[in-house]
Design a protein around this motif. Structure first.
Motif, PDB file in Angstrom:
ATOM      1  N   LYS A 136      43.201  47.583  45.313  1.00  0.00           N
ATOM      2  CA  LYS A 136      41.941  46.836  45.308  1.00  0.00           C
ATOM      3  C   LYS A 136      41.157  46.980  44.005  1.00  0.00           C
ATOM      4  O   LYS A 136      40.526  46.020  43.541  1.00  0.00           O
ATOM      5  CB  LYS A 136      41.066  47.246  46.489  1.00  0.00           C
ATOM      6  CG  LYS A 136      40.644  48.704  46.514  1.00  0.00           C
ATOM      7  CD  LYS A 136      39.806  48.988  47.748  1.00  0.00           C
ATOM      8  CE  LYS A 136      39.358  50.440  47.811  1.00  0.00           C
ATOM      9  NZ  LYS A 136      38.517  50.688  49.014  1.00  0.00           N
ATOM     10  N   TYR A 137      41.207  48.142  43.394  1.00  0.00           N
ATOM     11  CA  TYR A 137      40.425  48.341  42.167  1.00  0.00           C
ATOM     12  C   TYR A 137      40.998  47.556  40.984  1.00  0.00           C
ATOM     13  O   TYR A 137      40.329  47.392  39.966  1.00  0.00           O
ATOM     14  CB  TYR A 137      40.337  49.828  41.834  1.00  0.00           C
ATOM     15  CG  TYR A 137      39.619  50.626  42.897  1.00  0.00           C
ATOM     16  CD1 TYR A 137      38.274  50.381  43.189  1.00  0.00           C
ATOM     17  CD2 TYR A 137      40.286  51.596  43.639  1.00  0.00           C
ATOM     18  CE1 TYR A 137      37.613  51.098  44.184  1.00  0.00           C
ATOM     19  CE2 TYR A 137      39.633  52.321  44.632  1.00  0.00           C
ATOM     20  CZ  TYR A 137      38.305  52.060  44.901  1.00  0.00           C
ATOM     21  OH  TYR A 137      37.658  52.765  45.901  1.00  0.00           O
ATOM     22  N   ASN A 138      42.242  47.091  41.120  1.00  0.00           N
ATOM     23  CA  ASN A 138      42.862  46.307  40.061  1.00  0.00           C
ATOM     24  C   ASN A 138      42.583  44.811  40.189  1.00  0.00           C
ATOM     25  O   ASN A 138      42.955  44.033  39.317  1.00  0.00           O
ATOM     26  CB  ASN A 138      44.379  46.513  40.063  1.00  0.00           C
ATOM     27  CG  ASN A 138      44.779  47.954  39.815  1.00  0.00           C
ATOM     28  OD1 ASN A 138      44.964  48.713  40.758  1.00  0.00           O
ATOM     29  ND2 ASN A 138      44.899  48.338  38.552  1.00  0.00           N
ATOM     30  N   LEU A 139      41.935  44.413  41.299  1.00  0.00           N
ATOM     31  CA  LEU A 139      41.722  42.988  41.533  1.00  0.00           C
ATOM     32  C   LEU A 139      40.259  42.611  41.709  1.00  0.00           C
ATOM     33  O   LEU A 139      39.941  41.457  42.005  1.00  0.00           O
ATOM     34  CB  LEU A 139      42.506  42.527  42.778  1.00  0.00           C
ATOM     35  CG  LEU A 139      44.008  42.365  42.568  1.00  0.00           C
ATOM     36  CD1 LEU A 139      44.745  43.638  42.892  1.00  0.00           C
ATOM     37  CD2 LEU A 139      44.543  41.228  43.417  1.00  0.00           C
ATOM     38  N   GLN A 140      39.381  43.547  41.533  1.00  0.00           N
ATOM     39  CA  GLN A 140      37.956  43.252  41.728  1.00  0.00           C
ATOM     40  C   GLN A 140      37.379  42.556  40.502  1.00  0.00           C
ATOM     41  O   GLN A 140      37.909  42.664  39.392  1.00  0.00           O
ATOM     42  CB  GLN A 140      37.195  44.549  42.048  1.00  0.00           C
ATOM     43  CG  GLN A 140      37.586  45.123  43.407  1.00  0.00           C
ATOM     44  CD  GLN A 140      36.983  46.493  43.684  1.00  0.00           C
ATOM     45  OE1 GLN A 140      36.419  47.136  42.807  1.00  0.00           O
ATOM     46  NE2 GLN A 140      37.105  46.954  44.920  1.00  0.00           N
ATOM     47  N   GLY A 141      36.282  41.842  40.716  1.00  0.00           N
ATOM     48  CA  GLY A 141      35.662  41.086  39.628  1.00  0.00           C
ATOM     49  C   GLY A 141      36.564  39.959  39.164  1.00  0.00           C
ATOM     50  O   GLY A 141      37.125  39.221  39.957  1.00  0.00           O
ATOM     51  N   ALA A 142      36.712  39.844  37.852  1.00  0.00           N
ATOM     52  CA  ALA A 142      37.531  38.773  37.275  1.00  0.00           C
ATOM     53  C   ALA A 142      38.958  39.222  36.978  1.00  0.00           C
ATOM     54  O   ALA A 142      39.737  38.468  36.381  1.00  0.00           O
ATOM     55  CB  ALA A 142      36.878  38.262  35.995  1.00  0.00           C
ATOM     56  N   SER A 143      39.314  40.420  37.391  1.00  0.00           N
ATOM     57  CA  SER A 143      40.628  40.982  37.064  1.00  0.00           C
ATOM     58  C   SER A 143      41.764  40.235  37.755  1.00  0.00           C
ATOM     59  O   SER A 143      41.639  39.825  38.917  1.00  0.00           O
ATOM     60  CB  SER A 143      40.684  42.459  37.465  1.00  0.00           C
ATOM     61  OG  SER A 143      39.685  43.205  36.816  1.00  0.00           O
ATOM     62  N   ASN A 144      42.859  40.070  37.035  1.00  0.00           N
ATOM     63  CA  ASN A 144      44.106  39.526  37.583  1.00  0.00           C
ATOM     64  C   ASN A 144      43.889  38.228  38.368  1.00  0.00           C
ATOM     65  O   ASN A 144      44.284  38.103  39.534  1.00  0.00           O
ATOM     66  CB  ASN A 144      44.788  40.577  38.467  1.00  0.00           C
ATOM     67  CG  ASN A 144      45.394  41.703  37.656  1.00  0.00           C
ATOM     68  OD1 ASN A 144      46.281  41.500  36.836  1.00  0.00           O
ATOM     69  ND2 ASN A 144      44.882  42.914  37.874  1.00  0.00           N
ATOM     70  N   SER A 145      43.294  37.256  37.715  1.00  0.00           N
ATOM     71  CA  SER A 145      42.968  35.998  38.395  1.00  0.00           C
ATOM     72  C   SER A 145      44.220  35.253  38.854  1.00  0.00           C
ATOM     73  O   SER A 145      44.224  34.639  39.931  1.00  0.00           O
ATOM     74  CB  SER A 145      42.126  35.104  37.481  1.00  0.00           C
ATOM     75  OG  SER A 145      42.832  34.790  36.298  1.00  0.00           O
ATOM     76  N   ASN A 146      45.299  35.298  38.062  1.00  0.00           N
ATOM     77  CA  ASN A 146      46.523  34.610  38.464  1.00  0.00           C
ATOM     78  C   ASN A 146      47.134  35.244  39.708  1.00  0.00           C
ATOM     79  O   ASN A 146      47.667  34.541  40.577  1.00  0.00           O
ATOM     80  CB  ASN A 146      47.542  34.622  37.325  1.00  0.00           C
ATOM     81  CG  ASN A 146      47.173  33.668  36.209  1.00  0.00           C
ATOM     82  OD1 ASN A 146      46.464  32.686  36.429  1.00  0.00           O
ATOM     83  ND2 ASN A 146      47.640  33.956  35.000  1.00  0.00           N
ATOM     84  N   LEU A 147      47.053  36.563  39.793  1.00  0.00           N
ATOM     85  CA  LEU A 147      47.549  37.256  40.979  1.00  0.00           C
ATOM     86  C   LEU A 147      46.723  36.876  42.201  1.00  0.00           C
ATOM     87  O   LEU A 147      47.258  36.610  43.277  1.00  0.00           O
ATOM     88  CB  LEU A 147      47.513  38.767  40.747  1.00  0.00           C
ATOM     89  CG  LEU A 147      47.870  39.667  41.939  1.00  0.00           C
ATOM     90  CD1 LEU A 147      49.206  39.272  42.560  1.00  0.00           C
ATOM     91  CD2 LEU A 147      47.885  41.128  41.512  1.00  0.00           C
ATOM     92  N   ARG A 148      45.415  36.817  42.029  1.00  0.00           N
ATOM     93  CA  ARG A 148      44.562  36.452  43.164  1.00  0.00           C
ATOM     94  C   ARG A 148      44.822  35.018  43.617  1.00  0.00           C
ATOM     95  O   ARG A 148      44.727  34.706  44.797  1.00  0.00           O
ATOM     96  CB  ARG A 148      43.088  36.670  42.795  1.00  0.00           C
ATOM     97  CG  ARG A 148      42.711  38.152  42.778  1.00  0.00           C
ATOM     98  CD  ARG A 148      41.232  38.400  42.551  1.00  0.00           C
ATOM     99  NE  ARG A 148      40.852  38.189  41.157  1.00  0.00           N
ATOM    100  CZ  ARG A 148      40.082  37.193  40.730  1.00  0.00           C
ATOM    101  NH1 ARG A 148      39.591  36.316  41.601  1.00  0.00           N
ATOM    102  NH2 ARG A 148      39.775  37.079  39.461  1.00  0.00           N
ATOM    103  N   LYS A 149      45.166  34.139  42.683  1.00  0.00           N
ATOM    104  CA  LYS A 149      45.540  32.771  43.061  1.00  0.00           C
ATOM    105  C   LYS A 149      46.786  32.774  43.949  1.00  0.00           C
ATOM    106  O   LYS A 149      46.848  32.072  44.963  1.00  0.00           O
ATOM    107  CB  LYS A 149      45.822  31.930  41.811  1.00  0.00           C
ATOM    108  CG  LYS A 149      44.608  31.475  41.040  1.00  0.00           C
ATOM    109  CD  LYS A 149      45.057  30.630  39.855  1.00  0.00           C
ATOM    110  CE  LYS A 149      43.887  30.244  38.961  1.00  0.00           C
ATOM    111  NZ  LYS A 149      44.341  29.471  37.772  1.00  0.00           N
ATOM    112  N   ALA A 150      47.797  33.534  43.528  1.00  0.00           N
ATOM    113  CA  ALA A 150      49.041  33.584  44.292  1.00  0.00           C
ATOM    114  C   ALA A 150      48.813  34.163  45.687  1.00  0.00           C
ATOM    115  O   ALA A 150      49.362  33.663  46.680  1.00  0.00           O
ATOM    116  CB  ALA A 150      50.086  34.409  43.540  1.00  0.00           C
ATOM    117  N   VAL A 151      47.995  35.210  45.757  1.00  0.00           N
ATOM    118  CA  VAL A 151      47.693  35.819  47.057  1.00  0.00           C
ATOM    119  C   VAL A 151      46.928  34.836  47.943  1.00  0.00           C
ATOM    120  O   VAL A 151      47.101  34.807  49.169  1.00  0.00           O
ATOM    121  CB  VAL A 151      46.893  37.117  46.866  1.00  0.00           C
ATOM    122  CG1 VAL A 151      46.429  37.671  48.209  1.00  0.00           C
ATOM    123  CG2 VAL A 151      47.733  38.157  46.125  1.00  0.00           C
TER     124      VAL A 151
END
Length: 255
Positions: free
Chosen positions: A211-226
């Motif tokens: 979770k700490y690697n995806l908070q805020g604007a981090s890893n936007s492409n990963l969050r799209k896939a998820v």
């Protein structure tokens, strides 16, 4: 009069020649349900995104290999379902769950990973699930919201399917295998449900662990896939529990 070896070789020839016909027939028969497989493929993209966008950057090569194997298992499950091999497709899906959770365990246990690589350490699925349940990232939000409860349920369901009766896989007199290359809408629906639930649970577990690697604007492409996997109705909960913003993606334009 034919000798025994000649009879066996003739049976082999019939089996050998019939196999591609059975596969092609099943693929053609299931082609009209292409939409289900398209949606399945969208879910599979998340596993590549986890590896390429994050895990390869933060995990050891040994731990990352489990996530790679999990991705291979999921792709294999999809491919086997395409040709109507339902039971082995479910077996591959169960293996995807196992390798994913083992990857999470060894990600945090480099000593045990080194021992495992030389055959001196082994851990079971139940032990890994119990470990994750007590992990600080999971314990603070509970098994239901972290995906642990769902993955236990899916693993149990898949295990029953995998260890069920093998009667449907008996070889017939003409050398064919009854449980392969089956055009079955009911089995397609059952497999699709199991795959969807398993990948939702796994993605929720990954979100909880990282979770700490995806908070805020981090890893936007990963969050799209998820976001292709996690249902929109769960996005608010993910935000509340993990402080991760998933997004509603636009629907594809009609062809």
């Amino acid at each position: 009069m034919k000798n025994y070896i000649e009879e066996v070789d003739e049976n082999f020839s019939r089996f050998y020649n019939a196999l591609p016909d059975g596969i092609n027939s099943a693929i053609a028969g299931l082609a009209e349900y292409n939409e289900k497989f398209k949606i399945s493929y969208r879910r599979l993209v998340s596993l590549q995104a986890w590896r390429g966008e994050l895990i390869e950057k933060i995990a050891s090569e040994g731990a990352e290999s489990f996530f790679k194997e999990a991705q291979n298992d999921a792709i294999m499950s999809h491919s086997l379902a395409r040709q109507g091999a339902w039971r082995v497709a479910l077996m591959s899906l169960r293996s995807c769950i196992e390798n994913s959770l083992y990857g999470l365990y060894y990600f945090e246990h480099p000593v045990e990973l080194s021992q495992w690589q030389v055959g001196k350490f082994r851990i079971g699925f139940t032990e890994v699930v119990n470990y994750l349940g007590k992990h600080p990232n999971f314990e603070e939000i509970g098994e239901q919201d972290s995906g642990i409860e769902a993955i236990k349920s899916e693993y149990s369901t898949l295990s029953k399917a995998v260890h069920g009766s093998s009667n449907s896989f008996r070889v017939t007199k003409n050398g064919s295998i009854e449980g392969l290359n089956v055009i079955s809408i009911a089995d397609l629906g059952a497999w699709s449900t199991r795959e969807r639930n398993a990948l939702i649970a796994l993605n929720t577990i990954f979100l909880t662990m990282f979770k700490y690697n995806l908070q805020g604007a981090s890893n936007s492409n990963l969050r799209k896939a998820v976001s292709l996997v996690i249902p929109e109705k769960n996005h608010k909960l993910i935000k509340e529990k993990l402080n991760i913003n998933l997004r509603t993606l636009p629907k594809p334009n009609p062809v």
